[in-house]
Enzyme design. Structure first.
Site, short mmCIF file in Angstrom:
data_model
loop_
_atom_site.label_atom_id
_atom_site.label_comp_id
_atom_site.label_asym_id
_atom_site.label_seq_id
_atom_site.Cartn_x
_atom_site.Cartn_y
_atom_site.Cartn_z
N ASP A 210 -7.93 4.30 -11.76
CA ASP A 210 -8.00 4.38 -10.31
C ASP A 210 -9.33 3.78 -9.88
OD1 ASP A 210 -7.32 4.90 -7.69
OD2 ASP A 210 -6.64 6.93 -8.10
N GLU B 101 -3.82 12.53 8.04
CA GLU B 101 -3.48 13.01 6.70
C GLU B 101 -3.31 11.79 5.80
OE1 GLU B 101 0.24 14.93 5.94
OE2 GLU B 101 1.41 13.61 7.23
#
Length: 887
Positions: free
Chosen positions: A283, A631
């Site tokens: 990542d 979000e």
């Protein structure tokens, strides 16, 4: 001795120079001949991809090898290796690479419960990916978002509704996630025996689902049972069934070790146990966390971090730790060069499998025409996925579908006309933005549509709109003066100058400058802002690449958006009629250029217009929910109920609840449409609003799909892929990764809406369940049942099969072991047959082992979980029976 030295010196100054030059030329020619021979070898399409990769890598220096292990790998010109950027996304359509078809967000894909549809969607997305890539290459573009290696899908388990990135997943169940994930991967990677269509990447491996704000520091522990029962099955299916060619490791630590440096996860489980043969990518900037003391801090230097990652199985770095740190790590003997070679073989094998070094006419995927991008066929598919994702949560007294003969309808709420709530995160740029408001207007062209915002998404988060031309001025007209340059940094003279009435541009598929050969250009806008009202305003600039905003010659902010459009803003007091100098400097280097000058007046009372709109209407459609602007992934947002992209409460924001109560008090028939990426505790609405439709972030045709459902042109058939809880107090601590009292499998209380729940405009009846009462271990359990549509309209039923191990401790309340969408005409009866394999009815013990033992299981077949009841709406029954497993 002196004479000898003098003689030698004279020789070197005369004939010696010639000799030396000839010798060097001979070496160069020899190297060149050898080089061309080796280049020919790795370009030989008759050799295996692995052999070709080995041949190419054998010609590289250590410095060159390491340069190819970063996501933005540079060209190696002497070897004929072009630059390549590994970073690309296609979570629900090709993302951040300009124009593309935008499908519903991943959570909506999960809500379809239709793996075959998602396979079809994967085929469409990879068609667009291939077409776009080859067009980019033809234009000499090889940057971020332009390759064939996609960091998709996200198959983490949505174990906690507070997680902001849960919208990217297919829900809370490992089996449902596996079926959707395997099919999407198969659609992306294609079915050719030789070449991959694109590379899919299953992420984030492993045990990763929030919190966002502490993901670079957190260390998660689970029982072995939870690891193998919940967190690994979808990844195992991706590897062993779909042959996914790439895995992305997660930011967090698991059992004290960073996931991107975990021998347990990357070597033992992934490669040894499952036989994974592809490559692992970190990542982004996750390996930096290894050595940064405020993050994981498990080593002291970047060299140690890079060595730890590669030694344990990470091949590609989204970040910059490998380059140059791995070179120092080799010198310090922290890592053997053979490990680097192994990583390079995996990476270049992927590029060979994509056909990147082969004649395009030999790669069938290279022949896909560009006109598939944003095509009518793909539009129809996006709309279909959107429709199938819609979940009808409640329909008291069959208030839905609404009549098309309505004279007036109020469409109210912050999501009624908000483009971003169509798209979710990690999205492409669509041509269509059909919001609920637009969809309803198109559905009822003769009705009076009364629209009002009603409230912001949340207190302190206003809905930003483009600043209108009436308050923007140049010397002679409304708007701002735009100077357009064919390069970045505003080099040279502008290609042209024009007055732009508003600054709200998305330059896809065409660029603002005709015949621009690259993605690099810049625009400078200047003029004045003259507000018509006093007040406190939020002023924002949303753009890709690089942006600066000046007010009265003062730089208010600048930013660099590395990969996706970014909104930056400030709040300020403005006076009516006062002139404020505005200057925007925008520079683009990406393939998705856009720029928007936005604003909103703060502290406005938005309720009165909404109440008036409702009073003037026969029916009210309330469009509430959340937004991907509050979000999502590791956000700077800090609002009541929200924290850095995650949520601290499950309820709707207070301003939306107030709006809903005020509208309901008017006594008008009211329908609630929710647009959100995670479960909501809508307790008051569940008790007081007669009809509730969950629409998720439904893609570019979402408003049309919503209107089709509301007015009966499509019978809703989606099912919840997550549990809707009543309160955050029902949940364990967010950082507790044990599954006790989580998801439908272990949650002991009554949910607000259960996993698998979804109503229809018709009723379904189950009869004639046939299952053998005794089944030998390792044999499949055969199921047969009849399903009848007892209503008056056609519809899809989702048959759900759950299994419970009786009389065993520490086992789930029930587990989904099978499902199937079935379409039935009115009064039609169909037989449904299914087989549950041993892997589905085995259980996982405390040691994480898969166990097949004699015992009793209960199997339930129906349109929902057993022991769940709904107040009103469609009727579906559940049939259950006991089965004895014997030796």
């Amino acid at each position: 001795m002196m004479k000898s030295k003098t003689t030698i010196s004279k020789f070197l100054k005369t004939k010696g120079y010639t000799f030396l030059i000839l010798s060097l030329l001979l070496v160069i020619v020899s190297c060149g001949f050898s080089q061309s021979t080796k280049q020919f070898e790795f370009r030989d399409e008759n050799l295996s991809f692995n052999k070709r990769a080995e041949s190419l890598i054998s010609q590289m220096t250590l410095r060159e090898k390491i340069s190819q292990m970063r996501f933005d790998a540079p060209a190696i010109t002497r070897l004929g290796v072009p630059e390549y950027n590994w970073w690309n996304e296609c979570l629900h359509g090709v993302a951040r690479a300009g124009e593309a078809t935008v499908f519903p967000q991943a959570i909506g894909m999960g809500a379809t419960w239709n793996p075959s549809l998602i396979l079809e969607m994967g085929n469409a997305v990879s068609d667009e990916a291939r077409a776009k890539h080859h067009k980019f290459v033809d234009e000499g573009k090889r940057g971020i978002g332009q390759g064939l290696t996609f960091w998709t899908p996200n198959i983490n388990i949505f174990r906690d509704p507070r997680w902001g990135r849960g919208q990217e997943t297919y829900g809370e169940d490992p089996f449902l996630t596996s079926r959707i994930g395997v099919n999407y991967i198969n659609g992306l990677q294609g079915d050719d025996d030789k070449y991959l269509k694109v590379v899919a990447t299953a992420k984030h491996f492993a045990v990763h689902s929030g919190p966002e704000k502490s993901r670079h520091q957190d260390n998660y522990h689970t029982t072995d049972k939870d690891l193998y029962e919940t967190y690994l099955p979808a990844f195992e299916a991706a590897v062993t069934e779909a042959n996914v060619y790439s895995i992305m490791c997660a930011y967090n630590r698991y059992s004290d070790v960073p996931c991107c440096g975990s021998n347990l996860l990357l070597s033992k489980i992934l490669r040894e146990d499952w036989g994974f043969g592809g490559y692992v990518v970190s990542d982004c900037w996750a390996i930096n966390d290894f050595w940064q003391p405020d993050n994981h801090g498990v080593v002291e230097t970047p060299e140690e971090a890079g060595a730890m990652a590669v030694n344990n199985g990470t091949d590609l770095n989204c970040g910059n730790v490998f380059d140059p740190s791995l070179e120092d790590a080799v010198l310090k003997e922290l890592i053997d060069e053979a490990k680097i070679d192994l990583a390079l073989i995996r990476l270049f094998t992927a590029r060979f499998k994509l056909g990147m070094f082969d004649a395009p006419e030999h790669v069938k995927w290279a022949k896909i025409p560009y006109d598939v991008v944003a095509s009518d066929k793909h539009y129809a598919l996006s709309e279909r996925v959107s429709k199938e994702s819609m979940v009808l949560l409640k329909n008291d007294d069959n208030i839905l579908p609404l009549s098309k003969d309505l004279k007036s309808i109020a469409v109210i709420g912050p999501n009624a006309d908000l483009v971003q709530s169509l798209l979710g995160n990690y999205h492409g740029t669509p041509r269509n933005f059909i919001t609920p408001l637009k969809g309803i207007k198109e559905k009822l062209p003769n009705a009076k549509i009364n629209y009002a915002l009603g409230s912001d998404i949340a207190s302190g988060w206003p809905t930003l709109k483009p600043i209108p031309s009436k308050v923007l001025r140049t010397a002679k007209s409304a708007g701002l003066k735009g100077e357009y340059f064919s390069e970045t940094n505003f080099k040279g003279n502008p290609v042209f100058t024009q007055v732009d009435s508003i600054i709200s541009f998305i330059w896809t598929p065409k660029r603002p400058i005709k015949d621009l050969k690259s993605d690099n250009f810049s625009v400078r806008w200047t003029g004045e802002l003259v507000p018509e009202e006093d007040g406190i305003y939020r002023i924002g600039l949303k753009s890709s690449s690089y942006g600066k905003l000046y007010v009265n010659d003062s730089l208010y902010f600048e930013y660099h958006a590395d990969y996706e459009p970014l909104t930056k803003y400030f709040d300020t007091s403005l006076e009516k009629g006062t002139s404020y100098k505005i200057k925007i400097e925008y520079e683009n280097t990406l393939s998705d250029p856009q720029a928007h000058l936005l604003w909103a007046k703060l502290n406005e009372d938005l309720l009165p217009p909404a109440i008036e709109a409702a009073k003037q209407s026969d029916v009210v459609v309330l469009c509430l929910g959340l937004s991907p602007e509050i979000e999502g992934e590791e956000m700077p947002v800090k609002l009541d109920g929200f924290d850095k992209g995650d949520r601290t409460q499950l309820t709707l924001p207070a301003v939306q609840i107030e709006l809903m109560k005020k509208i309901k008090a008017l006594g008008k028939p009211t329908v609630l449409v929710l647009m959100n990426g995670s479960a909501l505790a809508i307790n008051w609405a569940a008790d007081n609003i007669p009809a509730i439709l969950e629409a998720w972030y439904p893609g570019e045709f979402g408003g049309k799909a919503i209107a089709d459902v509301l007015f009966g042109d499509y019978n809703p058939s989606g099912r919840l892929p997550v549990t809707f809880y009543k309160s955050v107090n029902d949940l364990p601590d967010f950082k507790n990764y044990n599954m006790e009292n989580r998801t439908y499998k272990y949650f002991k209380e009554e949910p607000l809406f259960a996993f698998g729940h979804g109503l229809s405009y018709t009723d379904f009846e189950y009869t004639d369940l046939i299952i053998k009462q005794e089944v030998k271990l390792n044999d499949s359990i055969s199921i047969s049942v009849k399903i009848k549509n007892t209503g008056k309209v056609a519809g899809d039923e989702v048959v759900q099969i759950y299994l419970t191990h009786k009389n065993r401790l520490y086992q789930p309340i029930r587990s989904l072991v099978g499902f199937q969408r079935v379409h039935l005409k009115p009064k039609e009866t169909r037989s449904f047959d299914y087989r549950i394999g041993p892997k589905q009815y085995a259980f996982i013990n405390q040691n994480g082992e898969e166990v097949l033992e004699p015992g009793e299981v209960e199997i339930s077949v129906g349109g929902k979980q057993p022991s769940t009841s709904y107040k009103n709406g469609s009727v579906t029954n559940v049939l259950s029976t006991q089965v004895i497993l014997i030796n």
